[in-house]
Design an enzyme around this catalytic site. Structure first.
Site, PDB file in Angstrom:
ATOM      1  N   CYS A 193     -15.148  10.776   5.909  1.00 18.64           N
ATOM      2  CA  CYS A 193     -16.348  11.508   6.334  1.00 18.64           C
ATOM      3  C   CYS A 193     -16.830  12.452   5.229  1.00 18.64           C
ATOM      4  CB  CYS A 193     -16.049  12.288   7.616  1.00 18.64           C
ATOM      5  SG  CYS A 193     -17.404  13.380   8.095  1.00 18.64           S
ATOM      6  N   ASP A 203     -29.189  21.123   2.487  1.00 19.07           N
ATOM      7  CA  ASP A 203     -29.340  19.671   2.521  1.00 19.07           C
ATOM      8  C   ASP A 203     -29.658  19.160   1.120  1.00 19.07           C
ATOM      9  OD1 ASP A 203     -30.066  17.515   5.052  1.00 19.07           O
ATOM     10  OD2 ASP A 203     -30.654  16.967   3.008  1.00 19.07           O
ATOM     11  N   HIS A 219     -13.768  17.630  12.816  1.00 19.15           N
ATOM     12  CA  HIS A 219     -14.586  16.420  12.876  1.00 19.15           C
ATOM     13  C   HIS A 219     -14.968  16.079  14.315  1.00 19.15           C
ATOM     14  CE1 HIS A 219     -16.344  12.684  11.456  1.00 19.15           C
ATOM     15  NE2 HIS A 219     -15.816  12.110  12.528  1.00 19.15           N
ATOM     16  N   GLY A 279     -31.736   8.808  14.821  1.00 20.85           N
ATOM     17  CA  GLY A 279     -31.909   9.072  13.396  1.00 20.85           C
ATOM     18  C   GLY A 279     -30.710   9.696  12.716  1.00 20.85           C
ATOM     19  N   HIS A 290     -21.020  13.030  11.569  1.00 25.63           N
ATOM     20  CA  HIS A 290     -20.276  14.286  11.755  1.00 25.63           C
ATOM     21  C   HIS A 290     -21.320  15.253  12.293  1.00 25.63           C
ATOM     22  CE1 HIS A 290     -17.134  17.360  10.193  1.00 25.63           C
ATOM     23  NE2 HIS A 290     -18.099  18.081  10.779  1.00 25.63           N
ATOM     24  N   HIS A 327     -23.941  17.791  13.110  1.00 26.60           N
ATOM     25  CA  HIS A 327     -24.573  18.802  12.252  1.00 26.60           C
ATOM     26  C   HIS A 327     -25.894  19.226  12.856  1.00 26.60           C
ATOM     27  CE1 HIS A 327     -25.653  14.766  10.807  1.00 26.60           C
ATOM     28  NE2 HIS A 327     -26.847  15.261  10.500  1.00 26.60           N
TER      29      HIS A 327
HETATM   30  P1  AMP Z   1     -28.875  13.035   9.840  1.00 26.77           P
HETATM   31  O1  AMP Z   1     -29.954  12.035   9.542  1.00 26.77           O
HETATM   32  O2  AMP Z   1     -29.217  13.942  10.989  1.00 26.77           O
HETATM   33  O3  AMP Z   1     -27.522  12.383   9.975  1.00 26.77           O
HETATM   34  O4  AMP Z   1     -28.841  13.998   8.593  1.00 26.77           O
HETATM   35  C1  AMP Z   1     -27.957  13.855   7.529  1.00 26.77           C
HETATM   36  C2  AMP Z   1     -28.429  14.792   6.452  1.00 26.77           C
HETATM   37  O5  AMP Z   1     -27.372  14.956   5.548  1.00 26.77           O
HETATM   38  C3  AMP Z   1     -29.632  14.270   5.666  1.00 26.77           C
HETATM   39  O6  AMP Z   1     -30.693  15.217   5.771  1.00 26.77           O
HETATM   40  C4  AMP Z   1     -29.100  14.165   4.236  1.00 26.77           C
HETATM   41  O7  AMP Z   1     -30.051  14.515   3.262  1.00 26.77           O
HETATM   42  C5  AMP Z   1     -27.927  15.126   4.276  1.00 26.77           C
HETATM   43  N1  AMP Z   1     -26.850  14.855   3.321  1.00 26.77           N
HETATM   44  C6  AMP Z   1     -26.207  13.684   3.112  1.00 26.77           C
HETATM   45  N2  AMP Z   1     -25.249  13.820   2.179  1.00 26.77           N
HETATM   46  C7  AMP Z   1     -25.276  15.133   1.810  1.00 26.77           C
HETATM   47  C8  AMP Z   1     -24.537  15.909   0.871  1.00 26.77           C
HETATM   48  N3  AMP Z   1     -23.540  15.383   0.133  1.00 26.77           N
HETATM   49  N4  AMP Z   1     -24.836  17.231   0.722  1.00 26.77           N
HETATM   50  C9  AMP Z   1     -25.843  17.774   1.455  1.00 26.77           C
HETATM   51  N5  AMP Z   1     -26.570  17.095   2.368  1.00 26.77           N
HETATM   52  C10 AMP Z   1     -26.307  15.790   2.530  1.00 26.77           C
END
Ligand code: AMP
Length: 115
Positions: A5, A31, A47, A94, A99, A101
Site C-alpha cells: 500500500c 496530494d 490500514h 473514483g 487506503h 483518505h
Molecule cells: P482517490 O482517487 O480518492 O483514491 O485519490 C488518490 C489520490 O492520491 C490522488 O489525488 C492522487 O493524486 C494521490 N496520490 C497518489 N499517490 C500519491 C503520492 N505518492 N503522494 C501524494 N499523493 C498521491
C-alpha cells in the site's frame, strides 16, 4: 501496515511525501497531483482499505479524521472562504488508492457539481 500500500509506505516513511501534519493516528500530506491550490490528503496510519471497511467501533477515529481536516483547513488559511472534504469509495466512487483518505480541497472556487 499493508506492504504493497503506497499510503502505508508513506506513513512508514518509506516513500517521501510533503507532510503537513501528523500525530499518533493520522498523517496529512500534500496530494502529488493537486486539483486545487490546497489539496491535502488525511489518512489514518492504520490500514483501512476504504470507507466500506469501517466498523461501528471506528466512529471516533472517523470523527477525529474530520476534525483533523477542519484544523488543517484553518492552518492552511482556507477555513474562512470555504473548502471541500471528499472521500472516494470503490471504483465507481473514483477511489484509486485503496487506503482510506480524506481529500481537503480549497483555495479556489470549486465546481458546483459533484460529478
Ligand atoms: P482517490 O482517487 O480518492 O483514491 O485519490 C488518490 C489520490 O492520491 C490522488 O489525488 C492522487 O493524486 C494521490 N496520490 C497518489 N499517490 C500519491 C503520492 N505518492 N503522494 C501524494 N499523493 C498521491
Amino acid at each position: 501496515m499493508a506492504k504493497e500500500c503506497i499510503f502505508c509506505r508513506i506513513a512508514a516513511g518509506e516513500v517521501p511525501s510533503d507532510i503537513v501534519y501528523q500525530d499518533e493516528d493520522f498523517l496529512a500530506f500534500r496530494d502529488i497531483s493537486p486539483q486545487a491550490p490546497i489539496h491535502i490528503l488525511i489518512i489514518p496510519k492504520t490500514h483501512i482499505a476504504s470507507s466500506a471497511e469501517l466498523t461501528e467501533e471506528q466512529h471516533e477515529l472517523v470523527g477525529r479524521l474530520i476534525i483533523t481536516a477542519k484544523n488543517l483547513a484553518e492552518k492552511e488559511g482556507v477555513a474562512k472562504e470555504g473548502y471541500r472534504l471528499v472521500i472516494n469509495c470503490g471504483s465507481e466512487g473514483g477511489q484509486v488508492v485503496p487506503h482510506l483518505h480524506l481529500h481537503l480541497l480549497g483555495g479556489r472556487r470549486l465546481a458546483d457539481k459533484l460529478g
